[in-house]
Design an enzyme around this catalytic site. Structure first.
Site, PDB file in Angstrom:
ATOM      1  N   HIS A   1      16.869  73.670 -26.132  1.00  0.00           N
ATOM      2  CA  HIS A   1      16.658  74.563 -27.263  1.00  0.00           C
ATOM      3  C   HIS A   1      15.364  74.212 -27.980  1.00  0.00           C
ATOM      4  O   HIS A   1      15.371  73.800 -29.132  1.00  0.00           O
ATOM      5  CB  HIS A   1      17.869  74.504 -28.213  1.00  0.00           C
ATOM      6  CG  HIS A   1      19.094  75.062 -27.571  1.00  0.00           C
ATOM      7  ND1 HIS A   1      20.302  74.411 -27.550  1.00  0.00           N
ATOM      8  CD2 HIS A   1      19.278  76.213 -26.891  1.00  0.00           C
ATOM      9  CE1 HIS A   1      21.180  75.148 -26.899  1.00  0.00           C
ATOM     10  NE2 HIS A   1      20.588  76.241 -26.487  1.00  0.00           N
TER      11      HIS A   1
ATOM     12  N   HIS B   1      22.773  70.897 -20.369  1.00  0.00           N
ATOM     13  CA  HIS B   1      24.037  71.045 -21.110  1.00  0.00           C
ATOM     14  C   HIS B   1      25.246  71.138 -20.193  1.00  0.00           C
ATOM     15  O   HIS B   1      26.374  71.092 -20.658  1.00  0.00           O
ATOM     16  CB  HIS B   1      24.000  72.319 -21.970  1.00  0.00           C
ATOM     17  CG  HIS B   1      22.915  72.317 -22.998  1.00  0.00           C
ATOM     18  ND1 HIS B   1      22.864  71.403 -24.016  1.00  0.00           N
ATOM     19  CD2 HIS B   1      21.849  73.120 -23.174  1.00  0.00           C
ATOM     20  CE1 HIS B   1      21.814  71.648 -24.771  1.00  0.00           C
ATOM     21  NE2 HIS B   1      21.169  72.677 -24.278  1.00  0.00           N
TER      22      HIS B   1
ATOM     23  N   HIS C   1      28.520  77.073 -28.276  1.00  0.00           N
ATOM     24  CA  HIS C   1      27.417  76.323 -27.672  1.00  0.00           C
ATOM     25  C   HIS C   1      27.660  76.199 -26.162  1.00  0.00           C
ATOM     26  O   HIS C   1      28.789  75.982 -25.718  1.00  0.00           O
ATOM     27  CB  HIS C   1      27.320  74.944 -28.320  1.00  0.00           C
ATOM     28  CG  HIS C   1      26.069  74.207 -27.954  1.00  0.00           C
ATOM     29  ND1 HIS C   1      25.903  73.588 -26.730  1.00  0.00           N
ATOM     30  CD2 HIS C   1      24.918  73.993 -28.634  1.00  0.00           C
ATOM     31  CE1 HIS C   1      24.711  73.030 -26.681  1.00  0.00           C
ATOM     32  NE2 HIS C   1      24.087  73.265 -27.833  1.00  0.00           N
TER      33      HIS C   1
ATOM     34  N   GLU D   1      27.112  73.888 -24.074  1.00  0.00           N
ATOM     35  CA  GLU D   1      27.757  72.656 -23.615  1.00  0.00           C
ATOM     36  C   GLU D   1      29.272  72.721 -23.834  1.00  0.00           C
ATOM     37  O   GLU D   1      30.057  72.316 -22.968  1.00  0.00           O
ATOM     38  CB  GLU D   1      27.177  71.434 -24.354  1.00  0.00           C
ATOM     39  CG  GLU D   1      27.802  70.137 -23.829  1.00  0.00           C
ATOM     40  CD  GLU D   1      27.529  68.940 -24.708  1.00  0.00           C
ATOM     41  OE1 GLU D   1      26.408  68.808 -25.224  1.00  0.00           O
ATOM     42  OE2 GLU D   1      28.448  68.132 -24.887  1.00  0.00           O
TER      43      GLU D   1
ATOM     44  N   CYS E   1      26.673  61.177 -27.330  1.00  0.00           N
ATOM     45  CA  CYS E   1      25.836  60.364 -26.440  1.00  0.00           C
ATOM     46  C   CYS E   1      25.013  59.332 -27.224  1.00  0.00           C
ATOM     47  O   CYS E   1      24.762  59.488 -28.417  1.00  0.00           O
ATOM     48  CB  CYS E   1      24.929  61.262 -25.589  1.00  0.00           C
ATOM     49  SG  CYS E   1      23.530  61.935 -26.498  1.00  0.00           S
TER      50      CYS E   1
ATOM     51  N   SER F   1      18.472  74.197 -31.926  1.00  0.00           N
ATOM     52  CA  SER F   1      18.862  72.912 -31.337  1.00  0.00           C
ATOM     53  C   SER F   1      19.927  72.264 -32.216  1.00  0.00           C
ATOM     54  O   SER F   1      19.689  71.956 -33.386  1.00  0.00           O
ATOM     55  CB  SER F   1      17.630  72.013 -31.229  1.00  0.00           C
ATOM     56  OG  SER F   1      18.014  70.658 -31.231  1.00  0.00           O
TER      57      SER F   1
ATOM     58  N   ASN G   1      21.351  69.241 -32.117  1.00  0.00           N
ATOM     59  CA  ASN G   1      21.137  67.864 -32.600  1.00  0.00           C
ATOM     60  C   ASN G   1      20.040  67.818 -33.655  1.00  0.00           C
ATOM     61  O   ASN G   1      20.060  66.966 -34.535  1.00  0.00           O
ATOM     62  CB  ASN G   1      20.899  66.905 -31.434  1.00  0.00           C
ATOM     63  CG  ASN G   1      19.544  67.072 -30.826  1.00  0.00           C
ATOM     64  OD1 ASN G   1      18.592  66.489 -31.301  1.00  0.00           O
ATOM     65  ND2 ASN G   1      19.429  67.893 -29.797  1.00  0.00           N
TER      66      ASN G   1
END
Ligand code: SF4
Length: 281
Positions: A39, A71, A121, A123, A188, A216, A218
């Site tokens: 992203h 992802h 999302h 993921e 992660c 994005s 994160n």
């Protein structure tokens, strides 16, 4: 005025490897990426310049080879794609694979799976795509809407803020005291490192600049995290978004960036801040 960088910031190995794999396959022949590889608009334009196509759905794929993004995706989607005769290249991050294995283990052991993350999302859709029953929660209201199950298995989208994940696991445990609630921490390591380094940096800074794509996850989590420790936090995609008035009276400007932000974009933002501040005298 000083500019300090968070000790960990910017592109993670998962995104770096996925971009390298896409470029390598693009050299070998036409390639379509299923969904946004990352992203980040800067990275996406670089891929486009290499002739790499992006399709949001397999129906839109016109090349023989398709790439699954960092992802990840579900086994069901992979099987459907292969059944169409397409060659699939997987750029799934190994740490997303860890999350997939955690979710599969919880389901196999009879836990009702609850994912802490954003429902839509890519993921999260991948993590839940092989499950027939599951829930996705992002806040306390979502936890209140959960049904009771004797065994509840909780995992998280890899880029969620650890503090929120722990808080929501605690809420789930309190809400269902007689259930066996098992939590597998799938946030992660690069995300954790960037979040804790961002906290350290934001504690010292008068102004914080977070560099990363608007969509994005994160990067947005970093904005929220820094906002707890610094009142003046700004999210920019590139140096063009930086405004000189943000730095009025600031002694220390902190800089961090999401896991899909290339180093050169961060460097340009830093150089731009220095320039603006020098102009202000
Ligand atoms: S943010 Fe974490 S899970 Fe996602 S690509 Fe980077 S290392 Fe992998």
């Amino acid at each position: 005025m000083d500019i300090i960088r968070a000790a960990h910031l910017g592109m993670c190995f998962g995104v770096r490897d996925a971009v390298a794999l896409a470029l390598e396959h693009a050299d070998a022949g036409p390639l379509t990426i299923l969904g946004d590889l990352v992203h980040n608009p800067t990275v996406l334009s670089a891929l486009e310049a290499k002739g790499i196509a992006v399709a949001q759905d397999v129906a839109g794929v016109t090349t023989q080879t398709v790439m699954v993004t960092a992802h990840g995706t579900s086994e069901r989607t992979l099987a459907r794609t292969r059944a169409l005769g397409l060659t699939v290249v997987e750029a799934t991050c190994p740490l997303v694979d860890v999350a997939h294995r955690a979710v599969a283990a919880l389901a196999r052991e009879g836990y009702h799976v609850v994912i802490i993350g954003q429902r839509d999302h890519v993921e999260v859709r991948g993590l839940t795509g092989d499950l027939d029953r599951f829930d996705v929660v992002l806040d306390e209201a979502d936890v209140l809407a959960l049904d009771e199950h004797p065994r509840i298995g909780v995992a998280a989208q890899t880029t969620q803020a650890v503090a929120r994940v722990r808080h929501l696991v605690d809420r789930i445990r309190r809400r269902f005291p007689s259930s066996d609630v098992r939590f597998l921490d799938t946030v992660c390591k690069p995300t954790k490192e960037r979040q804790s380094a961002a906290v350290e940096m934001a504690r010292q800074a008068d102004v914080v600049i977070v560099v990363g794509g608007r969509s994005s996850n994160n990067t947005r989590e970093l904005v929220t995290t820094c906002g707890r420790y610094c009142a003046r936090v700004h999210h920019v995609q590139t140096d063009a978004d930086v405004r000189p008035e943000w730095f009025d009276g600031a002694k220390i400007v902190g800089l961090t960036a999401g896991t899909s932000t290339p180093d050169e974009v961060i460097d340009r933002v830093e150089a731009h801040i220095r320039l603006r501040v020098e102009e202000l005298g």
